[in-house]
Design a protein around this motif. Sequence first.
Motif, short mmCIF file in Angstrom:
data_model
loop_
_atom_site.label_atom_id
_atom_site.label_comp_id
_atom_site.label_asym_id
_atom_site.label_seq_id
_atom_site.Cartn_x
_atom_site.Cartn_y
_atom_site.Cartn_z
N LEU A 110 0.85 -1.20 0.00
CA LEU A 110 0.00 0.00 0.00
C LEU A 110 0.89 1.25 0.00
O LEU A 110 1.17 1.81 1.06
CB LEU A 110 -0.91 0.00 1.23
N PRO A 111 1.35 1.67 -1.16
CA PRO A 111 2.27 2.83 -1.21
C PRO A 111 1.70 4.10 -0.60
O PRO A 111 2.47 4.98 -0.20
CB PRO A 111 2.50 3.01 -2.72
N MET A 112 0.37 4.19 -0.50
CA MET A 112 -0.23 5.39 0.07
C MET A 112 0.04 5.53 1.57
O MET A 112 -0.26 6.56 2.17
CB MET A 112 -1.74 5.37 -0.15
N THR A 113 0.62 4.51 2.19
CA THR A 113 0.90 4.56 3.62
C THR A 113 2.32 5.03 3.93
O THR A 113 2.69 5.11 5.10
CB THR A 113 0.70 3.18 4.26
N VAL A 114 3.11 5.34 2.93
CA VAL A 114 4.50 5.72 3.16
C VAL A 114 4.57 7.07 3.87
O VAL A 114 4.00 8.07 3.43
CB VAL A 114 5.27 5.81 1.83
N GLY A 115 5.28 7.11 4.99
CA GLY A 115 5.56 8.37 5.67
C GLY A 115 4.37 8.97 6.39
O GLY A 115 3.40 8.30 6.75
N ASN A 116 4.45 10.30 6.57
CA ASN A 116 3.45 11.01 7.36
C ASN A 116 2.25 11.49 6.55
O ASN A 116 1.37 12.17 7.08
CB ASN A 116 4.10 12.22 8.05
N GLY A 117 2.20 11.16 5.25
CA GLY A 117 1.04 11.51 4.43
C GLY A 117 1.23 12.76 3.60
O GLY A 117 0.40 13.05 2.72
N GLN A 118 2.28 13.52 3.85
CA GLN A 118 2.50 14.75 3.09
C GLN A 118 2.66 14.47 1.60
O GLN A 118 2.13 15.19 0.76
CB GLN A 118 3.76 15.45 3.63
N MET A 119 3.36 13.40 1.27
CA MET A 119 3.64 13.06 -0.12
C MET A 119 2.37 12.65 -0.86
O MET A 119 2.23 12.86 -2.07
CB MET A 119 4.67 11.93 -0.14
#
Length: 432
Positions: free
Chosen positions: A404-413
């Motif tokens: 689920l690439p949409m979960t990478v990091g804090n969501g800013q990207m």
Amino acid sequence: MKNSENSSSYAIISGEETKSPMASPDAESPNVDYERANTFGFRRNSTFNGNLPYARTLSNFGQEIGRKLSEVGQKFDPDAQFTKAIIEDYVKFSRTGVEGDVPLPTGFARKAMFWKMVLVSGFVAAVMAVVACGFINIIDNVPEMWASCDFDNDSSCGEWYRGEVWWMLVAGGTGCLIGVIRYAAGFPENIHGLFKEVHSYHVEPKWSPFVITLSALSLASGATLGPEAALSNVGGGLASFITDNWVHFEDDNDRKLVVLTGMASALGALFPTPLLAALMIIELGIMPKSYMESTVLMSIGAFITFALFYELQGVTYLEHISVNAAYLSTTWLEDPGYQSWQLMTGFIVGVISAALGLVIFISLGLVKQIFARLRNALAFNSFLKEVVPVTLAGVIIGAVNYALPMTVGNGQMQFAYIVKYGGVQSKNSPKL
């Protein structure tokens, strides 16, 4: 209010000038309590006196309705009883106290101590602006260096398994590094979170540099976390260090408020308006001083951090979040297939999100228990106890990022992606 030059007050009743029983604090009248109770402490004469009995009946009826509604409200609102107690104290004082409204406390801004607190808080806020600038740039920009999916231009990035297998190595390797740092520094197994720090009015300064470092590494490697806890820990830790070693306050409540202001100042860099940082701390804890003084001081710190942070960034808040809100209105709302009733989907999504939030809350408890048992099983070797669990956690986070690439990091990207491609669903997207 009482006139110091003329102790008599008058009321015009039926065209006649009649001396009011409220002229003197010693005057007795059946209307005294009625007038005091129904003006919340303001000594005000009224034509609704004993000559108009229906007014008293109507008032009693209204008070009874108010009591019934208050009883119902207390069953649903935990703050209602607290508010009711304040109102009752206010009324009691107005009935038994001297003539006039409840006296206000001396203006806090007239005291030198308040400005001493402002100076300390301003210094903490300025330092936190620099810290927040570095921290947020790391967690926003580093994931873009290794997360190979082009979220700005590729609508398929929201699909399943659009990540790369080697992403697990990034998160797993970072987890191993974090474990080594924890072992070398003797980092405690459990450290207070934001809620406990707010209620204890203290943050252990010794661990604050490690907290923000480990948080930056976690977020940069793709962990789905927020920056609030790390920044507030550093802000509170810096304020605690200063008040414990450099600047001393005779009143411990002043020290407590400065520590809370340090936390609010750190959060000032995160919100679209810095006042929200102060309100967040107020919502989480119990203010050591009056709400007005607490709100003013924490707002000053948050505003200083906010202003310096965006000056250092060289952008405004809207530019920082990199989402053109106008795009949403010119695409979804102007779509020929759009209907006003579709706004209800927001309500439905909210209900589903609440349910998922409960599931996540339960899952966190389960995962915490699993890893606690793993640490206990590795207690025979302190190095393995620190390194293995976080390395395994990193690999799991990397696997989730891959699926689920949409979960990478804090969501800013991904924020701009959601606005831009939220309505796009390819044939490979899972059907729910």
